[in-house]
Motif scaffolding. Structure first.
Motif, PDB file in Angstrom:
ATOM      1  N   GLU A 147      16.418  20.767  -2.605  1.00  9.82           N
ATOM      2  CA  GLU A 147      16.581  21.828  -3.338  1.00  9.82           C
ATOM      3  C   GLU A 147      17.988  22.444  -3.136  1.00  9.82           C
ATOM      4  O   GLU A 147      18.154  23.021  -4.723  1.00  9.82           O
ATOM      5  CB  GLU A 147      16.003  22.971  -2.708  1.00  9.82           C
ATOM      6  CG  GLU A 147      15.730  24.156  -3.374  1.00  9.82           C
ATOM      7  CD  GLU A 147      15.012  25.252  -2.239  1.00  9.82           C
ATOM      8  OE1 GLU A 147      15.155  26.622  -2.501  1.00  9.82           O
ATOM      9  OE2 GLU A 147      13.670  25.351  -1.791  1.00  9.82           O
ATOM     10  N   SER A 148      18.527  22.259  -2.522  1.00  8.88           N
ATOM     11  CA  SER A 148      20.323  22.764  -3.027  1.00  8.88           C
ATOM     12  C   SER A 148      20.711  21.801  -3.592  1.00  8.88           C
ATOM     13  O   SER A 148      21.473  22.203  -4.646  1.00  8.88           O
ATOM     14  CB  SER A 148      21.083  22.934  -1.000  1.00  8.88           C
ATOM     15  OG  SER A 148      21.501  21.385  -0.902  1.00  8.88           O
ATOM     16  N   PHE A 149      20.394  20.460  -3.809  1.00 10.27           N
ATOM     17  CA  PHE A 149      21.163  19.780  -5.010  1.00 10.27           C
ATOM     18  C   PHE A 149      20.848  19.660  -6.244  1.00 10.27           C
ATOM     19  O   PHE A 149      21.628  19.531  -6.906  1.00 10.27           O
ATOM     20  CB  PHE A 149      20.853  17.947  -5.016  1.00 10.27           C
ATOM     21  CG  PHE A 149      21.408  17.140  -3.729  1.00 10.27           C
ATOM     22  CD1 PHE A 149      22.364  16.977  -3.736  1.00 10.27           C
ATOM     23  CD2 PHE A 149      20.719  16.585  -2.588  1.00 10.27           C
ATOM     24  CE1 PHE A 149      23.409  16.156  -2.708  1.00 10.27           C
ATOM     25  CE2 PHE A 149      21.740  15.779  -2.462  1.00 10.27           C
ATOM     26  CZ  PHE A 149      22.860  15.527  -1.661  1.00 10.27           C
ATOM     27  N   ARG A 150      19.670  20.117  -6.749  1.00 12.48           N
ATOM     28  CA  ARG A 150      18.609  20.932  -7.438  1.00 12.48           C
ATOM     29  C   ARG A 150      19.755  21.893  -8.053  1.00 12.48           C
ATOM     30  O   ARG A 150      19.880  22.406  -9.787  1.00 12.48           O
ATOM     31  CB  ARG A 150      17.164  21.525  -8.458  1.00 12.48           C
ATOM     32  CG  ARG A 150      16.517  19.761  -7.561  1.00 12.48           C
ATOM     33  CD  ARG A 150      15.325  20.640  -7.793  1.00 12.48           C
ATOM     34  NE  ARG A 150      14.319  21.006  -6.742  1.00 12.48           N
ATOM     35  CZ  ARG A 150      13.659  20.466  -6.380  1.00 12.48           C
ATOM     36  NH1 ARG A 150      14.158  18.924  -6.067  1.00 12.48           N
ATOM     37  NH2 ARG A 150      13.249  20.571  -4.447  1.00 12.48           N
ATOM     38  N   ASP A 151      20.036  23.045  -7.152  1.00 14.75           N
ATOM     39  CA  ASP A 151      20.284  24.300  -7.458  1.00 14.75           C
ATOM     40  C   ASP A 151      21.950  24.361  -7.539  1.00 14.75           C
ATOM     41  O   ASP A 151      22.482  24.993  -8.554  1.00 14.75           O
ATOM     42  CB  ASP A 151      21.139  25.702  -6.209  1.00 14.75           C
ATOM     43  CG  ASP A 151      19.640  25.925  -5.571  1.00 14.75           C
ATOM     44  OD1 ASP A 151      18.314  26.008  -6.656  1.00 14.75           O
ATOM     45  OD2 ASP A 151      19.323  26.469  -4.461  1.00 14.75           O
TER      46      ASP A 151
END
Length: 165
Positions: A147-151
């Motif tokens: 999720e942090s990579f996507r953000d």
């Protein structure tokens, strides 16, 4: 059109010493790869030139004919059925054996050369098989990292858009 593979092969050699020595015994090597729903391409490797061409080689030593499931299985299990190889099977098996024995973080290579979105897609493909020893805490941590990579990816895309305009 072609893409030079020199830098990529040197990167593999630095991560897995001895790889180039194994495949240099096969030089010159010309082969075609056909994956369902992707146009055919060829790879030519010799002592002077290492290229990938977006055309079919007219006189290949061997050809690989794969469907998407075979490609995913090859990425995950490092196995390609011999029925998908035509031509000089021995050269193909030596090359594929050399590729199968390298211990490389493909996700890192994909990230380095193609960006974070393809790397995340590769991670999703590679981790789609459930592992019984993986606890729910580890899964939660993996999901948080993804999720942090996507953000980060979204933020970078927005920043790039702002800088271009």
């Amino acid at each position: 059109m072609h893409i030079t593979l020199d830098k990529f092969l040197n990167e593999i050699e630095s991560l897995s010493p001895g790889f180039l020595n194994k495949i240099k015994t096969l030089y010159p090597l010309n082969f075609n790869v056909e994956i369902d729903s992707v146009s055919k391409f060829s790879i030519s490797l010799n002592h002077d030139v290492q290229n990938i061409y977006f055309l079919e080689h007219l006189n290949p030593q061997f050809s690989l004919q794969l469907n998407i499931f075979m490609v995913l299985n090859a990425l995950r299990n490092k196995q390609i059925p011999t029925k998908s190889i035509s031509g000089d099977v021995e050269s193909a098996l030596i090359l594929l054996g050399a590729l199968g024995n390298i211990d490389i973080d493909f996700e890192l290579l994909v990230y380095k050369y193609f960006g974070d979105i393809p790397a995340l897609m590769l991670r999703k493909i590679m981790s789609s098989q459930p592992q019984p020893q993986e606890s729910s805490l580890q899964e939660d941590e993996v999901n948080r990292v993804l999720e942090s990579f996507r953000d980060i990816s979204i933020r970078l895309d927005r920043l790039e858009h702002v800088l271009i305009n």
